[in-house]
Design a protein around this motif. Structure first.
Motif, short mmCIF file in Angstrom:
data_model
loop_
_atom_site.label_atom_id
_atom_site.label_comp_id
_atom_site.label_asym_id
_atom_site.label_seq_id
_atom_site.Cartn_x
_atom_site.Cartn_y
_atom_site.Cartn_z
N THR A 1 -27.59 -66.71 -53.78
CA THR A 1 -28.21 -65.70 -52.93
C THR A 1 -27.95 -64.30 -53.48
O THR A 1 -28.07 -63.32 -52.77
N PHE B 1 -18.84 -68.55 -48.74
CA PHE B 1 -20.21 -68.70 -48.23
C PHE B 1 -21.03 -69.56 -49.18
O PHE B 1 -20.64 -69.84 -50.29
N TYR C 1 -25.14 -64.85 -41.43
CA TYR C 1 -25.45 -63.46 -41.79
C TYR C 1 -26.75 -63.07 -41.10
O TYR C 1 -27.78 -62.83 -41.73
N ARG D 1 -38.39 -57.29 -47.53
CA ARG D 1 -37.49 -57.75 -46.47
C ARG D 1 -37.96 -57.36 -45.08
O ARG D 1 -37.28 -57.67 -44.09
N LYS E 1 -26.69 -57.05 -39.61
CA LYS E 1 -26.93 -56.46 -40.93
C LYS E 1 -28.29 -55.79 -40.96
O LYS E 1 -29.09 -56.03 -40.07
N HIS E 2 -28.55 -54.97 -41.94
CA HIS E 2 -27.64 -54.45 -42.98
C HIS E 2 -27.37 -53.03 -42.58
O HIS E 2 -28.31 -52.22 -42.54
N MET F 1 -22.44 -56.39 -41.52
CA MET F 1 -22.53 -56.31 -42.98
C MET F 1 -23.02 -54.91 -43.40
O MET F 1 -24.03 -54.43 -42.89
N TRP G 1 -36.47 -67.47 -47.08
CA TRP G 1 -35.07 -67.64 -46.68
C TRP G 1 -34.96 -68.80 -45.70
O TRP G 1 -34.88 -68.62 -44.50
N GLU H 1 -35.87 -60.95 -49.99
CA GLU H 1 -35.05 -60.04 -50.81
C GLU H 1 -35.61 -59.92 -52.22
O GLU H 1 -36.10 -60.89 -52.81
C1 NOJ Z 1 -27.59 -60.36 -50.04
C2 NOJ Z 1 -28.44 -60.07 -48.85
O1 NOJ Z 1 -28.77 -58.69 -48.83
C3 NOJ Z 1 -27.79 -60.42 -47.53
O2 NOJ Z 1 -28.76 -60.30 -46.52
C4 NOJ Z 1 -27.22 -61.80 -47.56
O3 NOJ Z 1 -26.65 -62.10 -46.32
C5 NOJ Z 1 -26.20 -61.87 -48.69
N1 NOJ Z 1 -26.86 -61.61 -49.95
C6 NOJ Z 1 -25.50 -63.22 -48.75
O4 NOJ Z 1 -26.34 -64.19 -49.20
#
Ligand code: NOJ
Length: 747
Positions: free
Chosen positions: A69, A90, A164, A178, A217-218, A261, A435, A500
């Motif tokens: 990821t 993770f 997350y 995103r 997040k984020h 996050m 995702w 992403e």
């Molecule tokens: C990067 C991503 O921006 C985030 O959303 C994700 O939770 C982490 N990687 C972990 O995979």
């Protein structure tokens, strides 16, 4: 020695006490997880005996090699666990594998502190729900909460403790890939979705092995990258940030989210990863957040590229000192924090506080009572993709779809001869989106398969690829259309064109698809487009050619069935856009809560007003918009009184009537406009909504309470509160509704 410590810990667990602090449960959901209020003496006991190395290990998070990821996989994570250098993992899941890793942490390290297992459970774990932008278009908070609960049950049974999610990034930038992961453009709707998801994941008791901890997040404002390019610079005023971007994060924190996050982007020149204004002043001091903050993937290391850290040591020190407790994948905490503490660059207190937060979350999840409580192969089998889970996914997929246009083309007659055309019609894979967690495509029905359940007179022609210029399939597509009573074209984006690192400079359908549509529409047969895409698209051309357009996003595991049920009228569309669809990329950023400006465009043709020469100001489809198979009329908004003060409130209501001949669901929306403020105010802001289902001819009066809180905003001096003056109140079917009533707020 280890055994002595374990004995000590067990004793402490037996004597554990609970100290209560006032519950700050928001009134709309009393089911906020209850065990946050406990204190955990085991955490203090551990902190008393932990070495510096053991403490730092608790602040380290590495990915396993099961899933990719981000850019780096660190070799040797198992050795790191064994050496006590990594307290959190993770991208590792299944009851068996997490048990195996947990055994190493518990049995082979000195203190036996359990690992925390995290994963991106974004819109489902095994049962995949629609992408989050689609989910938010349902405006159905109980169902969104239920989807998160299903995701939590499946993930928790596979050994996971931590997701997350929710992604709370407000976004008005369709180029950004995103945008698909968030709840759209609006702070009020985004806050409701964020709350629902946190409640869903965390349940009523985090110790319940069917719940998992959420991660907001984020943080913050990742959804506003310049030019829509992922990871790009973010800059906006503090006022704009607070009014339009921060509310969903705050709503999730208020709902009890255990972790946050930090985002990749900079805010006000400082990477969020080490931005103490965001992570400490706002998050901890203003909002009272008591969980832990994790960096994003290599976020700490990236501060070197940002140009605010000399090297990884410098970056790690800055990050921890700013309030970032856990290092995801940079390795900097592991390599440099000990030296930093010894040299006094990070105080022992700062380190201990971070460790305390991480251990407290582990305690809240019940991991010190039983580190293996989440790894149950039996529960994994029992909870995964159950009939009930799949039904929730199908219902949410149906409710997420937005009917953008319908000139009597839908619903289709069952058994009709239908030409199904388009590069996405037979793709089960794209349904699951980019995702998809641990979702698998086996057994998933494509939209074509779903349609085949309704008629055995289906002719399928792919017609063209998603992109490119090969038109050899056009002839067969046109022939199929000619021979059919109706045409369904499944068009859009590949699922990996959003998500992403998937920004695009065009929000049009690829030319080849529009050309195919043109050729098919020229047959004169009624054409319905079903769209799969992860962002708002410019559909100006297509909307002129198609008779109906159903926006299906990427609808998940049950998307094929759900779309077919909508097309054939076994379900009625009820989704409403959570993001504006522009006429052209040239209008971006475009969002309904715009300011009036000093020269609003009110006199058609007048030169010196705020407008374009080559395009109207209004979008193609506004926020809140969506059709169904019936029609609704609205009575004028009425108020219980025309003014109120600080201790009072008034009730606003409007009567909605189903004026068509089928049952249908309407999303009744409340908007406010503050006519004069100490700072400029948006021309409308969503302040309430309610889904109502009405039989033909049925009316319902929908009420909203207007309180001082509801009209509050960030005033000139950046305090939050209401200001005296006149307000307009709109109740209608979308953000372009016009009927209003007026009230006054008196100080
Ligand atoms: C990067 C991503 O921006 C985030 O959303 C994700 O939770 C982490 N990687 C972990 O995979």
């Amino acid at each position: 020695m280890r055994n002595i410590l374990l004995f000590l810990l067990t004793l402490l667990l037996l004597t554990e006490c609970c100290g209560n602090k006032p519950d700050v449960c928001p009134p709309d959901d009393p089911a906020r997880a209850v065990n946050y209020n406990k204190t955990y003496p085991i955490v203090d006991s551990l902190l008393r005996v932990m070495t510096l190395d053991e403490m730092i290990g608790q602040l380290v998070l590495y990915t396993s090699d099961w899933d990719v990821t981000g850019p780096s996989i660190r070799d040797g994570y198992v050795d790191d666990i064994r050496a006590g250098k990594c307290g959190n993992i993770f991208n590792a899941y299944t009851a068996d594998y997490t048990r195996k890793l947990q055994e190493i942490a518990v049995n082979e390290t000195r203190l036996g502190i359990p690992l925390l297992f995290g994963y991106d459970v974004i819109h489902g774990f095994r049962t995949i729900f629609p992408i989050n932008l689609g989910i938010s278009a349902s405006w159905d908070m109980p169902l969104i909460k239920e989807s998160a609960r299903v995701a939590a049950r499946e993930a928790a049974a596979a050994g996971l403790h931590w997701t997350y999610s929710p992604m709370c990034d407000i976004c008005v930038e369709p180029r950004w890939g995103r945008i698909s992961e968030g709840a759209g453009e609006d702070a009020f709707l985004g806050s409701a979705v964020a709350r629902a998801m946190v409640y869903g994941y965390q349940g009523e008791d985090l110790e319940d092995p069917l719940t998992i901890a959420a991660c907001v997040k984020h943080f913050a404002a990742y959804g506003a990258p310049h030019a829509g390019r992922d990871y790009n610079t973010v800059d906006m005023s503090e006022r704009w940030l607070r009014e339009f971007y921060l509310p969903p994060y705050k709503a999730a924190v208020d709902a009890g989210a255990q972790t946050v996050m930090a985002s990749f982007n900079e805010y006000d020149g400082i990477p969020a990863t080490a931005n103490s204004h965001l992570l400490t002043e706002i998050l901890r001091h203003e909002w009272g957040f008591d969980g832990f903050v994790v960096s994003d993937y290599t976020g700490i290391m990236e501060m070197i590229n940002h140009g605010t850290s000399r090297d990884l040591e410098d970056a790690s020190i800055q990050a921890l000192n700013a309030g970032n407790d856990m290092d995801m994948q940079s390795g900097g905490f592991s390599d440099f924090l000990k030296k930093a503490v010894e040299e006094g660059k990070v105080s022992r207190k700062t380190l201990e506080e971070a460790v305390r937060r991480v251990l407290t979350v582990k305690a809240r999840l019940g991991l010190f009572q039983d580190p293996f409580r989440y790894c149950s192969a039996e529960r994994e089998a029992a909870e995964t993709k159950t009939g009930a889970n799949l039904l929730t996914a199908r219902t949410l997929a149906e409710e997420s779809c937005v009917l953008l246009k319908n000139d009597n083309a839908l619903p289709l007659a069952k058994g009709a001869r239908i030409a199904v055309i388009g590069p996405l019609a037979d793709s089960a894979d794209d349904l699951l989106a980019s995702w998809r967690g641990a979702g698998q495509v086996e057994g998933v029905k494509s939209i074509l398969d779903g349609i085949r359940d309704y008629s055995d007179r289906i002719i399928y022609v792919r017609g063209c690829e998603l992109d490119g210029d090969v038109k050899t399939g056009f002839g067969a597509a046109v022939t199929a259309a000619r021979s059919a009573e109706a045409v369904i074209m499944v068009l859009g984006e590949s699922c990996d064109w959003s998500g992403e690192a998937a920004s695009r400079t065009s929000i049009r359908l690829p030319e080849i698809q529009t050309e195919l549509l043109k050729a098919v529409a020229a047959t004169g047969k009624p054409v319905t487009i079903v769209l799969m895409n992860g962002r708002p698209l410019d559909l100006s051309e297509e909307s002129g050619m198609a008779d109906a357009i159903l926006e299906a996003w990427f609808p998940g595991t049950m998307g094929g069935e759900a779309v077919a049920r909508l097309l054939f009228g076994d379900a009625s569309p009820s989704g409403r856009l959570s993001v504006t669809f522009p006429r052209t990329l040239g209008q971006v950023p475009i969002y309904y809560y715009a300011k009036n400006t000093g020269r609003p465009y009110v006199h058609p043709g007048v030169k010196y007003e705020s407008r374009y020469l080559d395009c109207e100001n209004e979008p193609l489809y506004p926020f809140g918009y969506g059709l169904t198979y019936t029609t609704f009329s609205y009575g004028k908004p009425e108020l219980s009184a025309d003014n109120f003060g600080p201790k009072g409130s008034i009730t606003a209501k409007a009567t909605v009537t189903n004026t068509g001949s089928r049952e249908g669901t309407e999303v009744v929306q409340l908007y406010l406009r503050d006519m004069v403020g100490s700072v400029t105010r948006p021309v409308k802001q969503l302040k309430g909504f309610e889904r109502v289902t009405l039989a033909p001819g049925e009316s319902r009066t929908v009420e909203f309470e207007i309180t001082p809180e509801l009209i509050s905003f960030w005033r000139k001096d950046l305090t939050f509160g209401p200001e005296a003056g006149e307000f307009r109140l709109f109740i209608g079917p979308a953000s372009d509704c016009q009927e209003y009533a007026t009230f006054t707020y008196n100080e």
